[in-house]
Design a protein around this motif. Structure first.
Motif, PDB file in Angstrom:
ATOM      1  N   THR A 304     -38.464  -0.041 -32.970  1.00 22.60           N
ATOM      2  CA  THR A 304     -37.664   0.905 -33.754  1.00 22.60           C
ATOM      3  C   THR A 304     -38.206   2.318 -33.655  1.00 22.60           C
ATOM      4  OG1 THR A 304     -37.230  -0.904 -35.291  1.00 22.60           O
ATOM      5  CG2 THR A 304     -36.625   1.288 -36.027  1.00 22.60           C
ATOM      6  N   PHE A 305     -39.504   2.455 -33.416  1.00 27.42           N
ATOM      7  CA  PHE A 305     -40.104   3.784 -33.295  1.00 27.42           C
ATOM      8  C   PHE A 305     -39.376   4.575 -32.214  1.00 27.42           C
ATOM      9  CE2 PHE A 305     -44.161   5.864 -34.625  1.00 27.42           C
ATOM     10  CZ  PHE A 305     -43.948   7.070 -33.980  1.00 27.42           C
ATOM     11  N   THR A 306     -39.126   3.941 -31.073  1.00 29.27           N
ATOM     12  CA  THR A 306     -38.411   4.605 -29.985  1.00 29.27           C
ATOM     13  C   THR A 306     -36.993   4.967 -30.402  1.00 29.27           C
ATOM     14  OG1 THR A 306     -39.720   3.422 -28.318  1.00 29.27           O
ATOM     15  CG2 THR A 306     -37.608   4.338 -27.609  1.00 29.27           C
ATOM     16  N   SER A 307     -36.318   4.045 -31.104  1.00 28.81           N
ATOM     17  CA  SER A 307     -34.942   4.309 -31.544  1.00 28.81           C
ATOM     18  C   SER A 307     -34.890   5.454 -32.548  1.00 28.81           C
ATOM     19  CB  SER A 307     -34.345   3.037 -32.168  1.00 28.81           C
ATOM     20  OG  SER A 307     -34.165   2.037 -31.188  1.00 28.81           O
ATOM     21  N   VAL A 308     -35.868   5.509 -33.449  1.00 27.18           N
ATOM     22  CA  VAL A 308     -35.909   6.604 -34.433  1.00 27.18           C
ATOM     23  C   VAL A 308     -36.073   7.941 -33.722  1.00 27.18           C
ATOM     24  CG1 VAL A 308     -37.296   7.635 -36.276  1.00 27.18           C
ATOM     25  CG2 VAL A 308     -36.718   5.211 -36.372  1.00 27.18           C
ATOM     26  N   GLU A 309     -36.933   7.995 -32.717  1.00 26.52           N
ATOM     27  CA  GLU A 309     -37.122   9.247 -31.982  1.00 26.52           C
ATOM     28  C   GLU A 309     -35.837   9.672 -31.264  1.00 26.52           C
ATOM     29  OE1 GLU A 309     -40.541   8.362 -29.521  1.00 26.52           O
ATOM     30  OE2 GLU A 309     -41.804   9.598 -30.828  1.00 26.52           O
ATOM     31  N   ARG A 310     -35.128   8.696 -30.700  1.00 26.13           N
ATOM     32  CA  ARG A 310     -33.877   9.001 -29.997  1.00 26.13           C
ATOM     33  C   ARG A 310     -32.799   9.479 -30.966  1.00 26.13           C
ATOM     34  NH1 ARG A 310     -32.530   6.732 -25.138  1.00 26.13           N
ATOM     35  NH2 ARG A 310     -30.691   5.679 -25.966  1.00 26.13           N
ATOM     36  N   LEU A 311     -32.718   8.855 -32.142  1.00 20.14           N
ATOM     37  CA  LEU A 311     -31.728   9.287 -33.141  1.00 20.14           C
ATOM     38  C   LEU A 311     -32.128  10.616 -33.761  1.00 20.14           C
ATOM     39  CD1 LEU A 311     -30.937   5.895 -34.926  1.00 20.14           C
ATOM     40  CD2 LEU A 311     -29.590   7.082 -33.194  1.00 20.14           C
ATOM     41  N   ASN A 312     -33.429  10.821 -33.934  1.00 22.50           N
ATOM     42  CA  ASN A 312     -33.888  12.103 -34.475  1.00 22.50           C
ATOM     43  C   ASN A 312     -33.557  13.237 -33.511  1.00 22.50           C
ATOM     44  OD1 ASN A 312     -35.453  13.567 -36.582  1.00 22.50           O
ATOM     45  ND2 ASN A 312     -36.834  13.992 -34.879  1.00 22.50           N
ATOM     46  N   GLY A 313     -33.536  12.906 -32.197  1.00 22.56           N
ATOM     47  CA  GLY A 313     -33.133  13.909 -31.215  1.00 22.56           C
ATOM     48  C   GLY A 313     -31.703  14.375 -31.431  1.00 22.56           C
ATOM     49  N   LEU A 314     -30.839  13.467 -31.902  1.00 23.49           N
ATOM     50  CA  LEU A 314     -29.462  13.853 -32.234  1.00 23.49           C
ATOM     51  C   LEU A 314     -29.409  14.592 -33.569  1.00 23.49           C
ATOM     52  CD1 LEU A 314     -27.486  10.590 -31.278  1.00 23.49           C
ATOM     53  CD2 LEU A 314     -27.886  12.625 -29.872  1.00 23.49           C
ATOM     54  N   ALA A 315     -30.190  14.107 -34.532  1.00 27.40           N
ATOM     55  CA  ALA A 315     -30.151  14.689 -35.881  1.00 27.40           C
ATOM     56  C   ALA A 315     -30.701  16.112 -35.913  1.00 27.40           C
ATOM     57  CB  ALA A 315     -30.930  13.811 -36.854  1.00 27.40           C
ATOM     58  N   THR A 316     -31.535  16.476 -34.927  1.00 26.18           N
ATOM     59  CA  THR A 316     -32.133  17.815 -34.915  1.00 26.18           C
ATOM     60  C   THR A 316     -31.370  18.791 -34.017  1.00 26.18           C
ATOM     61  OG1 THR A 316     -33.667  17.043 -33.193  1.00 26.18           O
ATOM     62  CG2 THR A 316     -34.450  17.011 -35.475  1.00 26.18           C
TER      63      THR A 316
END
Length: 541
Positions: A304-316
């Motif tokens: 999930t750490f990888t998925s959070v980073e990928r989604l955070n890339g969209l959120a930012t």
């Protein structure tokens, strides 16, 4: 992202479902309590049956039955709540990210392929939702189960409890190298998975071109190569995971065997009852199984750490400033003053020192060679792009306003090419004005020379499939113009509206526009002199 940022991001994501997650955890704790009580009851029931102790046999049998029923009911409730929570979390997260991306400026996500964005919104969102709805509550419950079973085992035999504690492979599960390697393997898999999504989307959207070029076999080979890369990456991660899991399960087997042999030895020595031996074995399972489960949860956290980073890339990604719309009077004008514009990471000015006043009510043609910035100019007028220098000002008789997302309510923009969405023709038209009546739809179709719609078997309910399949480019473009005319903005921007039309249809469209659209300032980007002849003003770029 650092661990602290990762946890904070997850915490913010749980907003709105924290109470449900807490309830799921409480139900899980009740399930643990019922399981431990079942072990205690079964121990005494066996001792009563073997004559080692006395007690109400029937009562203990009833308690056993009640415990089993309660465990099944609690399991069903937990599964139901986890499923609903996961769906709710995934929907909310996906919706918020979708809105965030849609509110971004035109260049905010240009470095991320839409296939990659879709991959993140689907797979990564589901991974995060599963972690929050299932893994975290289950991890809390599992820890409590392990602790409660260990305390119970400690009360029965302190020596066995100590042996079980020593066998626990905690060092392997908490290995920093183990976590780092799993995270890196997962990151590579998610990137390759996105590449496959991008490749599939591009090829499916352009399958007509690929077939025409006889490149189907080439496309198939390239997909096969990407899939092979993904297969090797998953194989590597799976082998590493199985090795780690085998080490943990070896500890579990050792603990279970130790509890069994220790109970047999104590039973042979006459120091424990048969009921206590069965409790040893059950409690050893209750201690060891959570270790394996917690190991799986740790793997889930790493994935999930990888998925959070990928989604955070969209959120930012940057978003446009959201404020009260600035609505000007009917038929406003728009003035450009020494405007400069270049795209990010490109030193070349697409628009340079450009000035012009599109006066209210004018009909202006913008001519120029391909690549001179005609479409870019329309994006600037619609505030989809912001100039580096100069001013773009919308004005009427009473006020002026610098072009911004807040002035976009005055703009009607019809892009070049097929921009119809999946749905019916009616659905596409209503995107311009959701409450439009059938009469308004009819008038817009007439003005845009799209009245052919009424000759179609299903009329307004004719489906517009992906990329407007079933309609010609010219038909799709005229429907898009009708959709734009339904919008209330006083400035109409048309990008190559006649590019796909024959001369007769072009003349009909331009005649109807010039005769009927008298309440808008119209700006047309075109490469056709025949279109420019209908305009009152011409700007050459």
């Amino acid at each position: 992202m650092q661990i602290k940022e990762y946890i904070l991001w997850l915490w913010k994501t749980t907003k709105g479902v924290r109470a449900t997650m807490a309830c799921n955890t409480i139900f899980g704790i009740l399930h643990v309590g019922t399981s431990i009580f079942f072990i205690w009851t079964s121990k005494h029931l066996i001792d009563i049956a073997t004559g080692k102790s006395e007690g109400p046999f029937v009562l203990f049998v009833c308690i056993i039955v009640v415990c089993v029923v309660l465990q099944q009911l609690l399991s069903a409730v937990i599964k139901r709540q986890e499923s609903l929570t996961e769906t709710k979390l995934a929907n909310r997260l996906r919706h918020s990210l979708f809105i965030h991306i849609m509110k971004g400026p035109l260049t905010s996500s240009e470095n991320i392929h839409t296939g990659d964005i879709i991959n993140r919104l689907e797979k990564d969102v589901n991974i995060v939702a599963n972690l929050l709805s299932h893994v975290i509550p289950s991890g809390c419950v599992t820890s409590i189960r392990m602790f409660a079973a260990f305390i119970f085992l400690l009360s029965l035999d302190i020596r066995l409890a100590g042996i079980i504690l020593l066998i626990m492979p905690v060092t392997l599960l908490s290995s920093k190298r183990h976590i780092h390697k799993m995270r890196k393997l997962t990151e590579n898999i998610r990137i390759t998975d996105s590449h496959i999504q991008i490749y599939l989307q591009d090829n499916l959207q352009h399958r007509t071109l690929i077939s025409a070029l006889s490149a189907t076999n080439l496309a198939s080979q390239r997909l096969f190569s990407l899939q092979n890369i993904l297969y090797r990456q998953i194989k590597c991660r799976t082998d590493f995971y199985i090795f780690s899991r085998t080490m943990v399960q070896s500890g579990f087997a050792a603990g279970h065997t130790t509890a069994f042999l220790w109970g047999v030895f104590c039973l042979w020595q006459g120091t424990v009852t048969f009921g206590t031996v069965t409790a040893f074995i059950q409690l050893a399972n209750q201690v060891q199984q959570p270790i394996v489960k917690l190991g799986n949860h740790i793997m889930a956290f790493i994935h999930t750490f990888t998925s959070v980073e990928r989604l955070n890339g969209l959120a930012t990604l940057k978003t446009e400033k959201q404020d009260t719309p600035i609505k000007l009077g009917n038929m406003p004008g728009i003035r450009l003053e020494n405007v400069y514009f270049s795209y990010p990471n490109d030193d070349r000015n697409i628009i340079e020192n450009f000035s012009h006043n599109f006066i209210p009510g004018s009909l202006t043609a913008i001519l120029g060679k391909s690549g001179t910035g005609k479409s870019t100019l329309l994006h600037l007028l619609a505030a989809l792009l912001i100039p580096q220098k100069g001013n773009i000002i919308l004005y009427d008789r009473k006020q002026e306003a610098v072009a911004s997302p807040q002035t976009r309510c005055n703009i009607v923009y019809v892009p070049q090419g097929n921009t119809l969405l999946n749905g019916t023709i009616r659905d596409n038209l209503l995107l311009g004005k959701p409450d439009a009546s059938d009469e308004e739809l009819h008038d817009a179709l007439i003005v845009s020379a799209a009245d052919f719609v009424y000759e179609l078997p299903q009329g307004l309910n004719t489906p517009c499939r992906e990329l407007g399949t079933g309609l010609s480019e010219g038909q799709a473009q005229r429907i898009a113009i009708a959709r734009g005319l339904l919008h209330t903005g006083g400035i109409l921007l048309l990008d190559e509206p006649t590019a796909s039309l024959d001369k007769d249809t072009e003349r009909i469209l331009l005649d109807r526009l010039t005769e009927s659209v008298l309440d808008k300032t119209i700006i047309i980007v075109t490469h056709k002199q025949s279109t420019a002849q209908f305009c009152t003003h011409i700007v050459n770029i």
